[in-house]
Design a protein around this motif. Structure first.
Motif, PDB file in Angstrom:
ATOM      1  N   PRO A 104       0.812  -1.223   0.000  1.00  0.00           N
ATOM      2  CA  PRO A 104       0.000   0.000   0.000  1.00  0.00           C
ATOM      3  C   PRO A 104       0.847   1.275   0.000  1.00  0.00           C
ATOM      4  O   PRO A 104       0.488   2.248  -0.670  1.00  0.00           O
ATOM      5  N   ARG A 136     -11.248   3.622   4.832  1.00  0.00           N
ATOM      6  CA  ARG A 136     -10.054   3.225   5.545  1.00  0.00           C
ATOM      7  C   ARG A 136      -9.669   4.342   6.504  1.00  0.00           C
ATOM      8  O   ARG A 136      -8.699   5.057   6.302  1.00  0.00           O
ATOM      9  N   PHE A 138      -9.699   7.914  15.817  1.00  0.00           N
ATOM     10  CA  PHE A 138      -8.700   8.931  15.479  1.00  0.00           C
ATOM     11  C   PHE A 138      -9.376  10.119  14.810  1.00  0.00           C
ATOM     12  O   PHE A 138     -10.397   9.984  14.154  1.00  0.00           O
ATOM     13  N   ARG A 142      -1.022   2.521  17.404  1.00  0.00           N
ATOM     14  CA  ARG A 142      -2.423   2.508  17.822  1.00  0.00           C
ATOM     15  C   ARG A 142      -3.332   2.141  16.649  1.00  0.00           C
ATOM     16  O   ARG A 142      -4.329   1.450  16.813  1.00  0.00           O
ATOM     17  N   ALA A 143      -2.970   2.600  15.458  1.00  0.00           N
ATOM     18  CA  ALA A 143      -3.782   2.273  14.285  1.00  0.00           C
ATOM     19  C   ALA A 143      -3.770   0.775  14.025  1.00  0.00           C
ATOM     20  O   ALA A 143      -4.781   0.192  13.655  1.00  0.00           O
ATOM     21  N   GLU A 184      -6.131  -0.701  16.434  1.00  0.00           N
ATOM     22  CA  GLU A 184      -7.480  -0.191  16.292  1.00  0.00           C
ATOM     23  C   GLU A 184      -8.130  -0.742  15.033  1.00  0.00           C
ATOM     24  O   GLU A 184      -9.264  -1.209  15.048  1.00  0.00           O
ATOM     25  N   ASP A 185      -7.431  -0.679  13.934  1.00  0.00           N
ATOM     26  CA  ASP A 185      -8.021  -0.997  12.637  1.00  0.00           C
ATOM     27  C   ASP A 185      -6.886  -1.397  11.689  1.00  0.00           C
ATOM     28  O   ASP A 185      -6.412  -0.585  10.902  1.00  0.00           O
ATOM     29  N   THR A 193      -7.044  -0.564   7.956  1.00  0.00           N
ATOM     30  CA  THR A 193      -6.764   0.833   7.641  1.00  0.00           C
ATOM     31  C   THR A 193      -5.265   1.118   7.745  1.00  0.00           C
ATOM     32  O   THR A 193      -4.685   1.779   6.874  1.00  0.00           O
ATOM     33  N   ALA A 194      -4.650   0.601   8.802  1.00  0.00           N
ATOM     34  CA  ALA A 194      -3.209   0.800   8.949  1.00  0.00           C
ATOM     35  C   ALA A 194      -2.478   0.219   7.742  1.00  0.00           C
ATOM     36  O   ALA A 194      -1.588   0.858   7.175  1.00  0.00           O
ATOM     37  N   ASP A 195      -2.888  -0.957   7.348  1.00  0.00           N
ATOM     38  CA  ASP A 195      -2.268  -1.634   6.216  1.00  0.00           C
ATOM     39  C   ASP A 195      -2.418  -0.797   4.941  1.00  0.00           C
ATOM     40  O   ASP A 195      -1.448  -0.544   4.220  1.00  0.00           O
ATOM     41  N   ALA A 196      -3.636  -0.340   4.700  1.00  0.00           N
ATOM     42  CA  ALA A 196      -3.878   0.462   3.501  1.00  0.00           C
ATOM     43  C   ALA A 196      -3.126   1.784   3.573  1.00  0.00           C
ATOM     44  O   ALA A 196      -2.907   2.431   2.553  1.00  0.00           O
TER      45      ALA A 196
END
Lengths: 529, 309
Positions: free
Chosen positions: A97, A113, A118, B170-171, B174-175, B178-181
């Motif tokens: 990514p 995403r 946050f 934290r990302a 948490e998600d 999303t962190a990956d993307a």
């Protein structure tokens, strides 16, 4: 590229490497022969696709056509099996990514995403970590305010994203992509979660960004938006690009619908001369002014009235996401009705639980069988028995393994489920899509089935499996069951139904005349009638 | 309740608080990256044993603490590899780690059991300070690790909430999608969080023997790992709030021997239950108030696998 906005300058693209041809034509993104399989399922087959800077390129396709897979390949989430990607004329490989971001590809996913707790600022900073040139607070902040000024978008930057509206979250996604220097912006069904007014504003913003020199890929399955907003259009069907880069100006909704849904649907079932007419029997289902409240991202159902008699097949055509899912779930009892009445076999069932409805013979074939119809890791025999077990025929407190196996064996033979062992001991996930759907039919179309709600019963199936499903539904109607087919496939609806309705924006309309033609249905589907 | 009693009680609190605080911060780091580390009790047991063995072998207390910390990390290695690298289910892997840590420390530490050694002394503040009524002993008659733990809490909070690395960490918890993307390497961040987190948990365990009891007995961790797990909920996954949480629990802990010396006629077993009763009580209270989910990482305890269809 002369119109390029200032962000482009900071993106490290070695200009010398760009092919002169691509620069001249302004091709921002070019895919060649992209293939991708998951296990044995081919999701993308030899896909070619190109987007120019400055245009809105609509990518049209049904659910499961491969749009999201294509997008995930561009985003560096999946790796393509073969094929190449060129950006501004330069061959690239996108393995992660972070690479997609640094190549200037920005994604606005259908499921955003964004990390919920946050703030917008933090979410942008999170993604900016992938870009070395944006490290350091000030630079990112400057980019963000520049993107806000350029687009005119205003969003609260310091509140947790989960407390913001869906439209605001989408704006944050767009601002995030622009702040990171995206030149190619891919939006996956961005209007699905918006109200009409918000959608209008989004389309205007997309136009503005295109005029600024961005390449916009607009993934959708709403024909009217393609015609309203697209410059060029490509259509993906079952993993193949069936229409590539045609100017929207010279194309009509009919052609697009045909390309998207497929011509072979006509050949799939033989409607016969004027479709077999059955004598309608007693009224089994009557819904009066049934409404379902809209919730996040879903439009709800508005005052739908519908009546269905024994032996009748009614079809509801429509582009997906116009309230079909909500309607089906309300009929089955999985979703509360907000208003109206539902009468099943003479009994008022507006708030009855699913079990009570099933006991009266209601059966449901959901559109997403993997999630709502089958326990994928459980054996086939258990999946098949899940309906019958309520009657006590398989034993009461203690289940009889012998009767379970016998039932499975009988239904596997009767429904011709391939890939199953005799007693149905293998887990359902090992079955192909068509055979998995047969397993659902085997459970739902038992002798006690009186009213069958089939939502997209042939989605993702091959021709033979489609035919099988259609034959079974016709058979059930022949036995005196009432069948409601909800489908995006006009051909399927036309071939099977005695009565045809069209669903658009949560409302049900019925075309005039006993045998309406495709054009009339298509107009209703687009909400133009 | 005399002033002398209160002064002595307050003076004992930091000693009880420090291992709880260090362990909680270690857990918070793991859990903020999405890794549920139920193996904490085992890590602390291994570290406590190793610290004592090192001290008995004649190492300086600081080095004994370091040895214990290293042992705690070593015990955690199978868990970290299983959970982060191979994405094994976290709950059974964590529970297995408890068994490994308790079993290994019991077997390897037999020769070191019940032997006393010189532990870590207090930081030398002047008499004028340590002699202050009520707070003198609490603030100034303490060992260096007590102050270190507070500094660690501050640093951890700063890193988690004020730096890019912390945001990414934290990302991930948490998600992770999303962190990956967003180009964040999920496994790398979990690995880093687990290594630092398990080292802190190891230090907490080593503190119990090297500084606290100055001897080692089997089972001496006595559920402090489990209490730290509850403390994390109490602290809402914030290292600074963990200071307050650890202080509350430590106050209960420190009260028990003092009540006995006062001659309060309550069976010792009931008194020893106090911290655990408090734990359950706090968790019930938090659940009833709906606070137990605040700060909880959204993807805690679940493995993230990208190409999942």
């Amino acid at each position: 590229m002369s119109r390029a906005a200032p962000v482009a300058e900071t993106r490290p693209v070695p200009r010398a490497l760009e092919s002169a041809v691509a620069r001249e034509e302004g091709i921002a993104l070019h895919l060649r022969g992209l293939c991708k399989s998951f296990g044995t399922a081919r999701v993308l087959e030899d896909v070619d696709f190109s987007v120019r800077a400055g245009e809105i390129h609509a990518l049209l396709g049904e659910n499961g056509a491969g749009k999201s897979t294509l997008m995930n390949i561009l985003g560096g989430i999946y790796a393509a099996d073969s094929g190449g990607v060129e950006i501004a004329g330069r061959a690239v490989s996108i393995n992660a990514p972070a690479q997609a971001l640094s190549l200037g590809i920005g994604m606005v996913h259908q499921h955003f995403r964004l990390a919920g707790p946050f703030t917008a600022r933090e979410n942008v900073a999170l993604a900016a970590g992938a870009l070395p040139e944006l490290r350091g607070r000030g630079r990112l902040e400057a980019r963000l305010s520049e993107a806000m000024a350029r687009t005119g978008l205003e969003v609260p930057l310091d509140r947790p994203v989960e407390r913001l509206s869906v439209a605001d979250r989408q704006r944050i996604e767009i601002l995030k992509a622009l702040s990171l220097g995206a030149r190619i912006l891919i939006l996956d069904e961005p209007t699905a979660v918006l109200t009409d007014e918000e959608a209008g504003r989004l389309l205007a913003l997309m136009r503005k960004l295109a005029e600024d020199g961005h390449a916009i890929v607009f993934i959708t399955h709403k024909l009217r938006e393609v015609i309203a907003a697209g410059d060029r259009v490509s259509v993906l069907r079952r993993g193949r690009m069936v229409l590539e880069g045609r100017p929207v100006a010279g194309i009509d909704a009919e052609t697009l619908a045909r390309a998207m849904m497929g011509e072979e649907a006509v050949a799939r079932t033989d409607p016969g001369p004027a479709a077999p007419r059955r004598e309608p029997g007693e009224v089994l289902l009557s819904a009066e002014a049934l409404s379902v409240a809209a919730d996040a991202g879903q439009g709800g159902v508005h005052a739908v009235s519908l009546s269905l008699s024994a032996g009748e097949i009614a079809g509801i055509a429509g582009v997906g996401g116009n309230g079909q899912q909500e309607l089906a779930e309300a009929l089955v009892g999985l979703r509360p009705m907000s208003a109206g009445r539902l009468v099943l076999k003479g009994r008022e069932l507006s708030s009855a639980p699913v079990g009570a409805r099933r006991d009266l013979g209601l059966r449901y074939i959901p559109s997403d069988r993997a999630r709502f119809a089958l326990a994928l890791n459980a054996p086939l025999s258990h999946n098949i028995a899940a309906g019958e077990v309520r009657t006590g025929a398989l034993g009461r407190a203690l289940l009889s393994p012998g009767r379970l196996r016998a039932l499975a064996a009988r239904l596997i033979a009767a429904f011709d489920i391939a890939g199953a062992t005799a007693g149905g001991a293998r887990p359902v996930r090992l079955l192909s899509g068509g055979n998995a759907q047969k397993a659902v039919l085997a459970r739902e179309l038992d002798d006690a089935a009186r009213l069958i709600i089939a939502h997209s019963p042939t989605r993702g199936l091959d021709v033979a499996a489609c035919r099988h499903v259609h034959d079974r539904l016709l058979e059930a109607a022949g036995r005196g069951a009432a069948v409601l087919i909800i489908s995006e496939d006009i051909e399927e609806i036309m071939a099977l139904s005695d009565t045809i309705h069209v669903m658009s924006r949560g409302r049900l309309t019925s075309p005039q005349g006993p045998r309406p033609d495709r054009a009339a249905i298509g107009r209703l589907m687009l909400g133009h009638a | 309740m005399t002033l002398a009693f209160l002064t002595a009680w307050a003076g004992a609190v930091p000693g009880y608080m420090t291992p709880l605080l260090l362990a909680s911060i270690g857990l918070i780091l793991c859990e903020r990256a999405g890794v549920l580390n139920l193996g904490i009790e085992g890590i602390m047991a291994g570290a406590a044993m190793a610290g004592a063995v090192a001290a008995l072998a004649g190492l300086q207390p600081a080095r004994a603490l370091a040895a214990g910390t290293g042992a705690g990390l070593l015990v955690s290695v199978p868990f970290i590899i299983a959970v982060v690298v191979f994405r094994a289910p976290m709950i059974p892997a964590g529970l297995a780690l408890v068994a490994i840590g308790l079993g290994a420390s019991g077997a390897l530490g037999r020769a070191a059991a019940h032997k006393n050694f010189a532990g870590l002394g207090n930081v030398g503040f002047p008499e004028a300070l340590t002699g202050l009524p009520l707070v003198g002993r609490m603030l100034f008659a303490q060992d260096a690790v007590v102050y270190l733990a507070l500094i660690v809490a501050g640093r951890a909070s700063f890193v988690l909430f004020r730096t890019r690395a912390g945001l990414q960490l934290r990302a991930v918890g948490e998600d992770p999608a999303t962190a990956d993307a967003s180009g964040v390497d999920v496994q790398l961040h979990q690995l880093a969080a687990c290594i630092v987190g398990c080292a802190l948990i190891g230090l907490a365990g080593a503190y119990l023997s090297v500084v606290g009891s100055r001897t080692w007995t089997e089972g001496m961790v006595a559920g402090r790992g489990w209490i730290a797990l509850a403390l994390v909920v109490f602290a809402q996954w914030s290292p600074l709030r963990a200071i307050a949480g650890a202080a509350v629990f430590a106050s209960a802990d420190a009260l028990i021997p003092r009540l006995q010396t006062l001659g309060v006629d309550v069976p010792v077993y009931l008194l020893s239950m106090l911290p655990y009763v408090l734990t359950i009580g706090v968790l019930v209270l938090f659940a009833a108030l709906g606070w137990h989910r605040q700060g909880e990482p959204g993807h805690l305890g679940r493995a993230y696998i990208r190409q999942d269809r």
